[in-house]
Design an enzyme around this catalytic site. Sequence first.
Site, PDB file in Angstrom:
ATOM      1  N   LYS A 197       0.821  -1.207   0.000  1.00 17.03           N
ATOM      2  CA  LYS A 197       0.000   0.000   0.000  1.00 17.03           C
ATOM      3  C   LYS A 197       0.854   1.255   0.000  1.00 17.03           C
ATOM      4  CE  LYS A 197      -4.432  -1.560   1.705  1.00 17.03           C
ATOM      5  NZ  LYS A 197      -5.536  -1.344   2.647  1.00 17.03           N
ATOM      6  N   LYS A 257     -11.461  -4.987  -5.905  1.00  9.18           N
ATOM      7  CA  LYS A 257     -12.508  -3.972  -5.979  1.00  9.18           C
ATOM      8  C   LYS A 257     -12.036  -2.758  -6.751  1.00  9.18           C
ATOM      9  CE  LYS A 257     -12.730  -4.263  -1.267  1.00  9.18           C
ATOM     10  NZ  LYS A 257     -13.245  -4.158   0.104  1.00  9.18           N
ATOM     11  N   LYS A 268      -5.206 -11.213  -7.597  1.00  5.64           N
ATOM     12  CA  LYS A 268      -6.480 -11.383  -6.910  1.00  5.64           C
ATOM     13  C   LYS A 268      -7.541 -10.478  -7.552  1.00  5.64           C
ATOM     14  CE  LYS A 268      -8.376 -10.854  -2.270  1.00  5.64           C
ATOM     15  NZ  LYS A 268      -8.139 -10.504  -0.876  1.00  5.64           N
TER      16      LYS A 268
END
Length: 335
Positions: free
Chosen positions: A115, A200, A197
């Site tokens: 992140k 979203k 993965k």
Amino acid sequence: MLQDKKVLFSGMQATGNLTIGNYLGALQNWVKLSDEYECFYSVVDLHSITVRQDPAELRKRARKLLTLYIAAGLDPDKNCIYYQSHVSAHAELAWILNCFTYMGELNRMTQFKDKSSKHADNINAGLFTYPVLMAADILLYQADVVPVGIDQMQHLELTRDIAQRFNSVYGDVFTVPEPFIGKVGAKIMSLQDPAKKMSKSDENPNASVYLMDDPDTIMRKFKRAVTDSEGVVRYDEEKQPGICNLIDIYCACTGKTKEETEREFSGKGYGDFKTAVGTAVVDRLSPLQAKMADLEKNKDYIDQIIKQNAEKASYVATKTLRKVQKKVGFPERVR
Ligand code: TRP
């Protein structure tokens, strides 16, 4: 609270549009576990602001996620479904646990490394101590089990270390939680890159199937899903990661096993299989979408759940917090 059941805690962030990965990988498993455990399912909005959010959008998404928990089949009378930000004990315990967590431990967290490279302009202290807040979430409810995806395992390990460290100084204060990883659909991958993965926040709109996608969109995305040139529906993670992902999705939607699926499609081409997967997903999602639409019309009902469950969560969480405050030496409250 029922004392004979073990306690389960889990949470999801209300950022980005939810995908079938969130549903098949997490929510669907939560529903299966909800009879067996005393469950707390939180919409973890405190975690969300570790990256910049649009306030109106965050509020809207949090409400949608909470509603989705119910639409997916979690009975809000039996499961405690609530906003993390409505229970101040989370932030309070997180502070205390910060003082029992080492910089070195947090520095090793792969999600922090990921992140902070993605949000290089905003590497804030919250992003760094994110796992400590997560530990507070879990430990406040004395959770025995925590269903999480593989990507959160490292955070759960840290939670266990913090709990054990605290217990070794102050006695048995926290239950040390165990991870719970679902058998099917623990990880749904991108339809465009099966090494990644399903997310979203993928920029490629064909990579993710959103829970609120209409049937045509869903079918189109599956038709375009990346496969390989082997041409057989077989679960071979090395050579056919795309097909494996589609098989996982198909199994998660239909309850069939991999072997049954391979047999069902033996001698058939990828086109047939993709159509079948798309149809299975549409069939799985349409009752959910209908329930969601219904619940969203019922504002008072949802408001009442939010209020009651926040009170219930606060009651349980505050009990742990008071115990911790006493252990570390804060003055007792005069009543
Ligand atoms: N960090 C988790 C995620 O991003 C969300 C989360 C926050 C969580 N607190 C939790 C999950 C406690 C399980 C238990 O997926």
